[in-house]
Design a protein around this motif. Structure first.
Motif, mmCIF file in Angstrom:
data_model
loop_
_atom_site.group_PDB
_atom_site.id
_atom_site.type_symbol
_atom_site.label_atom_id
_atom_site.label_comp_id
_atom_site.label_asym_id
_atom_site.label_seq_id
_atom_site.Cartn_x
_atom_site.Cartn_y
_atom_site.Cartn_z
ATOM 1 N N UNK A 1 -22.379 -46.022 12.303
ATOM 2 C CA UNK A 1 -22.522 -44.838 11.463
ATOM 3 C C UNK A 1 -23.347 -43.794 12.215
ATOM 4 N N UNK A 2 -23.103 -42.520 11.965
ATOM 5 C CA UNK A 2 -23.810 -41.478 12.727
ATOM 6 C C UNK A 2 -25.305 -41.470 12.422
ATOM 7 N N UNK B 1 -27.191 -36.788 15.301
ATOM 8 C CA UNK B 1 -25.838 -36.387 15.665
ATOM 9 C C UNK B 1 -25.313 -35.273 14.764
ATOM 10 N N UNK B 2 -25.890 -35.185 13.579
ATOM 11 C CA UNK B 2 -25.394 -34.227 12.605
ATOM 12 C C UNK B 2 -26.247 -32.968 12.520
ATOM 13 N N UNK B 3 -27.294 -32.930 13.318
ATOM 14 C CA UNK B 3 -28.218 -31.799 13.231
ATOM 15 C C UNK B 3 -27.511 -30.506 13.602
ATOM 16 N N UNK B 4 -27.859 -29.473 12.899
ATOM 17 C CA UNK B 4 -27.346 -28.150 13.241
ATOM 18 C C UNK B 4 -26.128 -27.730 12.454
ATOM 19 N N UNK B 5 -25.493 -28.637 11.705
ATOM 20 C CA UNK B 5 -24.314 -28.275 10.949
ATOM 21 C C UNK B 5 -24.659 -27.878 9.520
ATOM 22 N N UNK B 6 -23.706 -27.216 8.863
ATOM 23 C CA UNK B 6 -23.910 -26.889 7.457
ATOM 24 C C UNK B 6 -23.768 -28.139 6.618
ATOM 25 N N UNK B 7 -24.294 -28.097 5.404
ATOM 26 C CA UNK B 7 -24.295 -29.273 4.547
ATOM 27 C C UNK B 7 -22.881 -29.788 4.304
ATOM 28 N N UNK B 8 -21.920 -28.871 4.084
ATOM 29 C CA UNK B 8 -20.543 -29.297 3.834
ATOM 30 C C UNK B 8 -19.943 -29.971 5.058
ATOM 31 N N UNK B 9 -20.268 -29.471 6.273
ATOM 32 C CA UNK B 9 -19.761 -30.074 7.498
ATOM 33 C C UNK B 9 -20.351 -31.457 7.716
ATOM 34 N N UNK B 10 -21.646 -31.592 7.435
ATOM 35 C CA UNK B 10 -22.307 -32.892 7.583
ATOM 36 C C UNK B 10 -21.691 -33.899 6.620
ATOM 37 N N UNK B 11 -21.482 -33.478 5.371
ATOM 38 C CA UNK B 11 -20.908 -34.389 4.387
ATOM 39 C C UNK B 11 -19.491 -34.802 4.770
ATOM 40 N N UNK B 12 -18.691 -33.860 5.250
ATOM 41 C CA UNK B 12 -17.319 -34.172 5.641
ATOM 42 C C UNK B 12 -17.286 -35.117 6.830
ATOM 43 N N UNK C 1 -19.642 -37.231 7.730
ATOM 44 C CA UNK C 1 -20.141 -38.529 7.302
ATOM 45 C C UNK C 1 -19.061 -39.289 6.533
ATOM 46 N N UNK C 2 -18.372 -38.598 5.641
ATOM 47 C CA UNK C 2 -17.330 -39.247 4.857
ATOM 48 C C UNK C 2 -16.181 -39.723 5.743
ATOM 49 N N UNK C 3 -15.794 -38.911 6.725
ATOM 50 C CA UNK C 3 -14.717 -39.293 7.624
ATOM 51 C C UNK C 3 -15.095 -40.514 8.452
ATOM 52 N N UNK C 4 -16.365 -40.560 8.865
ATOM 53 C CA UNK C 4 -16.816 -41.693 9.670
ATOM 54 C C UNK C 4 -16.829 -42.966 8.841
ATOM 55 N N UNK C 5 -17.322 -42.875 7.602
ATOM 56 C CA UNK C 5 -17.346 -44.055 6.734
ATOM 57 C C UNK C 5 -15.935 -44.521 6.433
ATOM 58 N N UNK C 6 -15.040 -43.583 6.160
ATOM 59 C CA UNK C 6 -13.646 -43.957 5.846
ATOM 60 C C UNK C 6 -12.990 -44.664 7.056
ATOM 61 N N UNK C 7 -13.276 -44.157 8.237
ATOM 62 C CA UNK C 7 -12.713 -44.777 9.441
ATOM 63 C C UNK C 7 -13.238 -46.204 9.616
#
Length: 261
Positions: free
Chosen positions: A233-234, A238-249, A251-257
């Protein structure tokens, strides 16, 4: 579970062609005007500043003092689009004059195309290569010596790099310490003995088989053919600097994978 990262990183050494070199019409001897029976050493590779061609000249002079006559050829042509190799080449020419070897040391003033190197290598009795002591030498994996393996050409070389150590250990070459002209002369004299040269050629054939490209890349193929290691999991970094919606997307894509696997 893979602290050495062996599922991600592979070391593949430079290799040698699958097909043996093709013999030509004695191009080197013809260009230099040498008879087929004249002993000929070829300083293989360019006269780069980290090499020590003057040492090879001194080794030929030492052989002459002992009554052994040997011709030495340097490839001194400028590479296409590049400058002449100056410092080491000038040093070699000064050594030739100092030792009175103008009739025994030859400078080929043209660049040898890559596709013609095999015929040139096969025209020599022995290769010689010498370098100055340096960190570069300790870390080098000299493809010029692999060319010698490819052509089954025994190599007299200076110690310090991995392939020189293999040449000495396995018998397809003989080595001397950097700066040791007498030692390099002894290595040349040894490899020019017909019986020793044939043994060295056989050892070179065995070593060349190990370095064929089809075997050299086995380590890479092995990594590619293994199952991909699981991705964790990230981390927050790794997620620093992105908007909240980008971070959530993300994270969700990584968990789904992970779940899908």
């Amino acid at each position: 579970d893979d602290p050495a990262a062996r599922r991600l990183v592979a070391v593949a050494p430079f290799g040698v062609p699958e097909d043996p070199p093709a013999r030509g019409d004695a191009p080197l001897r013809r260009e230099l005007g040498l008879a087929s029976g004249a002993p000929l050493a070829l300083f293989w590779g360019g006269l780069w500043d980290w090499m020590d061609p003057a040492l090879a000249v001194a080794a030929v002079a030492a052989l002459r003092r002992d009554g052994f006559d040997l011709h030495l050829a340097f490839l001194a042509g400028a590479r296409p689009g590049g400058d002449l190799m100056r410092a080491a080449a000038d040093g070699a020419r000064r050594a030739v004059q100092a030792h009175g070897l103008a009739d025994r040391v030859h400078f080929v003033g043209r660049w040898i195309p890559y596709g013609e190197r095999g015929a040139v290598l096969l025209d020599a009795d022995v290769a010689v290569t010498a370098h100055r002591p340096s960190l570069e030498a300790e870390l080098a994996f000299r493809t010029r010596l692999l060319d010698c393996l490819w052509a089954r050409l025994p190599a007299a070389c200076t110690r310090g790099d991995a392939l020189a150590a293999e040449a000495e250990r396995e018998g397809w070459g003989a080595a001397a310490e950097p700066g040791d002209a007498e030692g390099l002369a002894l290595a040349l004299r040894r490899l020019l003995d017909p019986a020793v040269r044939e043994q060295a050629r056989a050892a070179a054939a065995a070593a060349a088989d190990r370095y064929r490209w089809s075997r050299s890349v086995d380590a890479v193929l092995d990594v590619l053919e293994r199952p991909a290691p699981p991705r964790p999991l990230p981390f927050a970094g790794e997620l620093a600097g992105g908007r909240a919606s980008e971070i959530a997307a993300a994270f969700a894509a990584n968990v789904w994978e992970r779940l899908r696997r």
